[in-house]
Design an enzyme around this catalytic site. Structure first.
Site, short mmCIF file in Angstrom:
data_model
loop_
_atom_site.label_atom_id
_atom_site.label_comp_id
_atom_site.label_asym_id
_atom_site.label_seq_id
_atom_site.Cartn_x
_atom_site.Cartn_y
_atom_site.Cartn_z
N HIS A 140 -7.63 -3.45 4.81
CA HIS A 140 -7.02 -2.12 4.76
C HIS A 140 -7.69 -1.27 3.68
CE1 HIS A 140 -4.30 0.49 2.44
NE2 HIS A 140 -3.65 0.77 3.57
N ASN A 141 -7.89 -1.86 2.49
CA ASN A 141 -8.53 -1.12 1.41
C ASN A 141 -9.98 -0.79 1.73
OD1 ASN A 141 -6.08 -1.58 0.17
ND2 ASN A 141 -6.97 -2.17 -1.79
N SER A 167 0.83 -1.20 0.00
CA SER A 167 0.00 0.00 0.00
C SER A 167 0.86 1.25 0.00
CB SER A 167 -0.92 0.02 1.22
OG SER A 167 -1.69 1.21 1.24
N LYS A 201 -4.52 -6.77 3.71
CA LYS A 201 -4.48 -5.69 2.72
C LYS A 201 -5.88 -5.40 2.19
CE LYS A 201 -2.73 -2.75 -0.30
NZ LYS A 201 -3.72 -2.57 -1.36
N GLU A 209 -9.87 2.10 3.89
CA GLU A 209 -9.55 3.23 3.02
C GLU A 209 -10.83 3.77 2.36
OE1 GLU A 209 -7.47 3.48 -1.31
OE2 GLU A 209 -6.27 2.52 0.27
#
Length: 477
Positions: free
Chosen positions: A185-186, A128, A182, A189
């Site tokens: 995480h996105n 990222s 991940k 986001e």
């Protein structure tokens, strides 16, 4: 001539920047791209770098020191499988393949098993930070065997972002753990971006200029809300269009794109029965933004307040800024609480032994969601590794308790003036549901028992005993 320390396949912008990052740390790097001209142009553009360009996959593999360390940076899905399939016959036992794209974690687990069967090692590594992070130092989330992590650790730690001297990379866990983290995480986001957009929408509807918004977000970035996304938002409001001289933000079509990781995260939350209202609201907002033609048509048919302008009555602009700031902060806490809850639940089910504090720590730098308050999240899980929900950590409890009144006022103001706030509103609903001693699910259970004999528990009987009412009243019609 010595062999290369590292190899990378896929020279789009992210791949190129990662190569330059790795090389800048003293490693010799071999590169391969399906379109040979792209590889040749890239290598010739950096004659002073330790780069080895290979026009064939065979030559690329042979140029690498053993155990070979090969990172794939191609589009998720079929292209990753195709590259792995081409590599397998060329590799030796214990060579390492790293998928650095945004692959679905279940695909990563399948590829891990595939490579293991062939005697190879596989890492699914979430990366990222975008193009700038790839070049200057991203946050890296590698999954796979701990022994493989030890082999890759010198390279990964050297190229990652650093915060207070600590590399923004750690071994997440086995199998697909890295790509799973991940993915979430996105999703977080998505939530962060939507919350900022909802704050912007309220301010614009209240008549704030872009110059005022630039100042507001810059001030927020100087305090507890300091983050990469808040910082770039302040700068966006300052950008002029060179062609027209107008503010570029006002010329951009209100139609958002997405690459799928947000949807994957929400789908996983449904599968795992984890409440996900903030992030789900952000995904829904992107979807409905793409229905621009339908929205324009409906705007002349469906009635309601003009959601692009309202009068502030009995409230100053300064008061509104303060209240929206508190609503944003509270909603942001909820977004992370939901994301970390999903990570924790899947981690337990998969026996990944995930360290939520360490995960928050590597998100502090390099990545898109890097933010000052991630230090507080790290501290919360260091103080209580078994913390059931981020909202219950004393630091965050205090913020939520002190800000909840403003949060409610902002959501009510938006509803009254027809301003959609799916993530502000979803966050507040989650907060209220989580703190509710009693919810109306008793009626829901009665409904389920009425039409389907699904049974229910009783508050006056021991937990775990189930009952069914045989003689619900008959329907009149």
């Amino acid at each position: 001539m010595s062999n290369s320390d590292f190899g990378l396949i896929g020279l789009a912008v992210m791949g190129q920047n990662l190569v330059l990052n790795v090389e800048s740390r003293g490693f010799k790097v071999s590169v391969y791209n399906r379109t040979t001209s792209i590889m040749e142009e890239f290598v010739s553009a950096h004659p002073d770098k330790q780069l080895v360009g290979e026009s064939t996959l065979e030559g690329f593999v042979q140029s690498l020191a053993k155990p070979r360390k090969i990172m794939i940076m191609v589009k998720a899905g079929g292209p990753v499988d195709a590259v792995i399939e081409s590599l397998i016959p060329l590799l030796d036992k214990d060579d390492i393949i790293i998928d650095g794209g945004n692959s679905l974690y279940t695909d990563t687990e399948r590829r891990d098993a595939w490579c293991s069967k062939e005697g190879l090692r596989f890492i699914g590594a979430g990366v990222s930070g975008g193009e700038e992070g790839a070049r200057k130092g991203p946050s890296i989330m590698p999954g796979g065997p701990a022994s493989t992590w030890e082999v890759m650790k010198p390279i990964f730690e050297s190229i990652s972002a650093k915060v207070d001297g600590v590399p923004c990379v750690t071994h997440i866990g086995p199998g697909g753990a890295g790509h799973f983290v991940k993915m979430v995480h996105n999703g977080i986001e998505y939530g962060d971006m939507q919350l900022i957009c909802e704050a912007y929408n309220i301010f614009k509807a209240a008549g704030f200029s872009n110059e005022e918004l630039a100042d507001i977000f810059a001030e927020w970035n100087a305090g507890d809300l300091e983050s990469f996304l808040i910082e770039i938002t302040a700068n966006i409001f300052k950008q002029k269009d060179p062609e027209t001289g107008k503010d570029i933000v006002d010329l951009i079509v209100d139609k958002a794109g997405q690459k799928g990781t947000g949807r994957w995260t929400v789908m996983e939350s449904v599968e795992q029965a984890v409440p996900f209202s903030t992030i789900a609201g952000s995904v829904e907002a992107r979807i409905i933004s793409s229905m621009r033609g339908q929205r324009k048509n409906a705007s002349g048919i469906l009635q309601g307040p003009d959601n692009w302008g309202f009068e502030l009555s009995g409230m100053s602009k300064e008061d509104l800024v303060s209240k929206v700031r508190n609503a944003l902060y509270a909603s942001k806490i909820v977004s992370y609480a939901q994301g970390l809850d999903l990570i924790a639940k899947v981690g337990r089910e998969k026996n990944w032994s995930l360290d939520l504090g360490a995960i928050a720590r590597i998100w502090r730098g390099g990545c898109i969601i890097r933010a000052k308050f991630l230090n507080r999240i790290t501290e919360a899980f260091e103080a209580d590794a078994d913390l059931t929900n981020l909202m219950l950590a004393p630091f965050f409890t205090e913020i939520l308790n002190s800000g909840q009144k403003d949060w409610r006022e902002v959501v009510a103001l938006a509803a009254t003036n027809g301003i959609p706030v799916p993530s502000f509103g979803g966050s507040l609903s989650y907060y209220d549901a989580y703190r509710a001693e009693r919810l109306p699910a008793n009626l829901l259970q009665a409904q389920r028992d009425f039409f389907g004999a699904h049974t229910y528990e009783r508050i006056d009987k021991p937990e775990g005993e189930f009952f069914h009412t045989e003689d619900w009243p008959e329907l009149i019609s």
